[in-house]
Design an enzyme around this catalytic site. Structure first.
Site, PDB file in Angstrom:
ATOM      1  N   SER A   1      24.580  -9.872  17.270  1.00  0.00           N
ATOM      2  CA  SER A   1      25.514  -9.544  16.190  1.00  0.00           C
ATOM      3  C   SER A   1      26.195 -10.819  15.709  1.00  0.00           C
ATOM      4  CB  SER A   1      26.553  -8.556  16.709  1.00  0.00           C
ATOM      5  OG  SER A   1      27.542  -8.337  15.729  1.00  0.00           O
TER       6      SER A   1
ATOM      7  N   CYS B   1      34.916  -2.877  20.894  1.00  0.00           N
ATOM      8  CA  CYS B   1      34.631  -3.978  19.973  1.00  0.00           C
ATOM      9  C   CYS B   1      35.917  -4.620  19.484  1.00  0.00           C
ATOM     10  CB  CYS B   1      33.946  -3.442  18.714  1.00  0.00           C
ATOM     11  SG  CYS B   1      32.198  -3.294  18.836  1.00  0.00           S
TER      12      CYS B   1
ATOM     13  N   LEU C   1      29.584  -6.970   8.437  1.00  0.00           N
ATOM     14  CA  LEU C   1      29.791  -7.126   7.001  1.00  0.00           C
ATOM     15  C   LEU C   1      31.232  -6.798   6.591  1.00  0.00           C
ATOM     16  CD1 LEU C   1      28.164  -7.891   4.476  1.00  0.00           C
ATOM     17  CD2 LEU C   1      27.634  -5.480   4.179  1.00  0.00           C
ATOM     18  N   HIS C   2      31.648  -5.606   6.846  1.00  0.00           N
ATOM     19  CA  HIS C   2      33.025  -5.121   6.618  1.00  0.00           C
ATOM     20  C   HIS C   2      33.474  -5.108   5.157  1.00  0.00           C
ATOM     21  CE1 HIS C   2      33.351  -4.950  10.887  1.00  0.00           C
ATOM     22  NE2 HIS C   2      33.369  -6.252  11.063  1.00  0.00           N
TER      23      HIS C   2
ATOM     24  N   GLY D   1      33.011 -14.390  21.021  1.00  0.00           N
ATOM     25  CA  GLY D   1      32.316 -15.537  20.454  1.00  0.00           C
ATOM     26  C   GLY D   1      31.341 -15.198  19.352  1.00  0.00           C
TER      27      GLY D   1
ATOM     28  N   CYS E   1      27.317  -5.418  26.865  1.00  0.00           N
ATOM     29  CA  CYS E   1      27.884  -6.165  25.741  1.00  0.00           C
ATOM     30  C   CYS E   1      28.331  -7.508  26.314  1.00  0.00           C
ATOM     31  CB  CYS E   1      29.057  -5.381  25.167  1.00  0.00           C
ATOM     32  SG  CYS E   1      29.948  -6.283  23.898  1.00  0.00           S
TER      33      CYS E   1
HETATM   34  N1  SAH Z   1      30.981 -12.788  16.357  1.00  0.00           N
HETATM   35  C1  SAH Z   1      30.017 -11.726  16.362  1.00  0.00           C
HETATM   36  C2  SAH Z   1      30.002 -10.881  17.619  1.00  0.00           C
HETATM   37  C3  SAH Z   1      31.323 -10.459  18.213  1.00  0.00           C
HETATM   38  S1  SAH Z   1      32.242  -9.200  17.424  1.00  0.00           S
HETATM   39  C4  SAH Z   1      30.193 -10.873  15.128  1.00  0.00           C
HETATM   40  O1  SAH Z   1      31.111 -11.115  14.373  1.00  0.00           O
HETATM   41  O2  SAH Z   1      29.375 -10.000  14.891  1.00  0.00           O
HETATM   42  C5  SAH Z   1      31.345  -7.725  17.640  1.00  0.00           C
HETATM   43  C6  SAH Z   1      31.630  -6.666  16.580  1.00  0.00           C
HETATM   44  O3  SAH Z   1      32.950  -6.121  16.718  1.00  0.00           O
HETATM   45  C7  SAH Z   1      31.568  -7.198  15.169  1.00  0.00           C
HETATM   46  O4  SAH Z   1      30.878  -6.310  14.342  1.00  0.00           O
HETATM   47  C8  SAH Z   1      33.024  -7.265  14.766  1.00  0.00           C
HETATM   48  O5  SAH Z   1      33.189  -7.265  13.391  1.00  0.00           O
HETATM   49  C9  SAH Z   1      33.567  -6.041  15.445  1.00  0.00           C
HETATM   50  N2  SAH Z   1      35.020  -6.037  15.605  1.00  0.00           N
HETATM   51  C10 SAH Z   1      35.835  -7.091  15.763  1.00  0.00           C
HETATM   52  N3  SAH Z   1      37.102  -6.678  15.907  1.00  0.00           N
HETATM   53  C11 SAH Z   1      37.082  -5.329  15.847  1.00  0.00           C
HETATM   54  C12 SAH Z   1      38.079  -4.320  15.957  1.00  0.00           C
HETATM   55  N4  SAH Z   1      39.338  -4.621  16.183  1.00  0.00           N
HETATM   56  N5  SAH Z   1      37.698  -3.021  15.860  1.00  0.00           N
HETATM   57  C13 SAH Z   1      36.395  -2.700  15.674  1.00  0.00           C
HETATM   58  N6  SAH Z   1      35.407  -3.609  15.580  1.00  0.00           N
HETATM   59  C14 SAH Z   1      35.744  -4.907  15.650  1.00  0.00           C
END
Ligand code: SAH
Length: 346
Positions: free
Chosen positions: A197, A339, A221-222, A165, A107
């Protein structure tokens, strides 16, 4: 004052060949150096043993080899390793090795900090300092491949751009890094094993489709409801779901490749029937699958993982609509390597 030496890894192979010709040597010498720099990841001219002493000295007078250093390493009980990676200018990013039964995944980070302001993400608390250069992204992969061989006796199999990032805000460098990672002159890995991602920047998703990239796309997406998504991912105000949808339709039309939606279910935020219905609807626009990611706490009481009932509701509704859904359990939580937890704590 002595002129600043140039980072030799900013040069393309062609530029390296030209450099040697200009300096009265043969173009072929450029190929040799290029191989040392990339597929062999050498950090010193001294060690380039097939070059003469004069050539090595000449390179040393003109160039530096900027490279990353694994500054700190934390190992989780589950085999996950989090690395603090020091860049040539002293800034630090994090990259993670995630072993599972069948794969080892790297990652990697694409920026120092992040300029998006996702409310649930620890990296958002860091200011965006700068973009990573292609070699700094490539080097993270090399470092994790070494660790995979050393600690798990197997090579790296997959790469996800899910570290610090927003990769699409550093698109050109990410693309150059992926070119090196997939090229035989670099690591020779298949693009099919790489996933980028993104939080979802429509213009850039279309650009990727036009560029005919061969790696996979995941979108964080969330929520498929604008109001909710904007409240947790404020840039959704500028790039609302309709635009995102349109860019994803464009992506699919051009690439014919499924998109993965990453989705965390939080108590009181998106654990409602309406939220599920909206996601199901969004999933019907193009072929896709949903990864339900476990929330990794960043110590903000506003965000709490929804209970299992809510998750099961999501799963049954998606499955009823023939949408593939996986539940992704976190790895490396005990060392803040999961993540959204990458924030240079140490
Ligand atoms: N900026 C990019 C890649 C980095 S984040 C993006 O937004 O995809 C990588 C993944 O981790 C994303 O799906 C993000 O939504 C998720 N993520 C961020 N904070 C998190 C958290 N506290 N718990 C679980 N997933 C999280």
């Amino acid at each position: 004052m002595k002129p600043l030496k140039k980072d030799i890894r900013a040069l393309t192979k062609e530029q390296l060949r030209e450099f040697f010709v200009k300096n009265g040597d043969r173009a072929f010498r450029g190929n040799q150096v290029y191989e040392w720099l990339w597929s062999k990841s050498l950090h010193s001219f001294e060690d380039m043993t097939n070059l003469s002493k004069e050539t090595r000295e000449m390179l040393d007078t003109n160039f530096v080899i900027n490279h990353i250093e694994v500054d700190s390493m934390q190992k989780s009980n589950d085999g996950t390793i989090k690395n603090g990676i020091k860049l040539h200018d002293g800034l630090v990013v994090e990259s993670v090795l995630i072993p599972t039964d069948k794969r080892t995944t790297a990652c990697v980070s694409s920026q120092v900090g992040c300029s998006l302001n996702c409310k649930f993400c620890a990296t958002a608390r860091l200011k965006r300092m700068r973009n990573l250069n292609p070699d700094e992204i490539y080097d993270q992969v090399v470092a994790i491949d070494h660790q995979s061989r050393l600690y798990h006796q197997r090579k790296l199999t997959n790469i996800v751009f899910m570290g610090m990032g927003e990769p699409l805000m550093n698109y050109n460098n990410v693309l150059k890094a992926i070119d090196k990672i997939t090229s035989d002159e670099g690591l020779g890995m298949s693009a099919k094993r790489i996933t980028l991602s993104t939080s979802g920047i429509p213009k850039m998703i279309k650009k990727m489709a036009d560029d005919e990239v061969k790696f996979n796309l995941a979108v964080s997406l969330h929520s498929a409801i604008d109001e909710v998504r904007t409240s947790i991912m404020p840039f959704n105000e500028t790039f609302p779901l309709d635009e995102l949808r349109e860019s994803l339709e464009y992506w699919y039309a051009k690439t014919r490749r499924k998109v993965t939606y990453e989705y965390v279910v939080w108590k009181g935020i998106n654990d409602t029937k309406e939220a599920i219905q909206a996601l199901v609807k969004f999933c019907k626009y193009i072929p896709c699958k949903v990864n339900l990611i476990e929330y990794n706490s960043i110590d903000d009481p506003q965000f709490q993982q929804a209970n299992d009932d809510a998750l099961n509701n999501y799963i049954s509704n998606l499955e009823m609509n023939d949408i593939t859904v996986n539940v992704r359990r976190s790895r490396g939580k005990d060392i803040d390597a999961a993540c959204g937890q990458l924030a240079n704590k140490s």
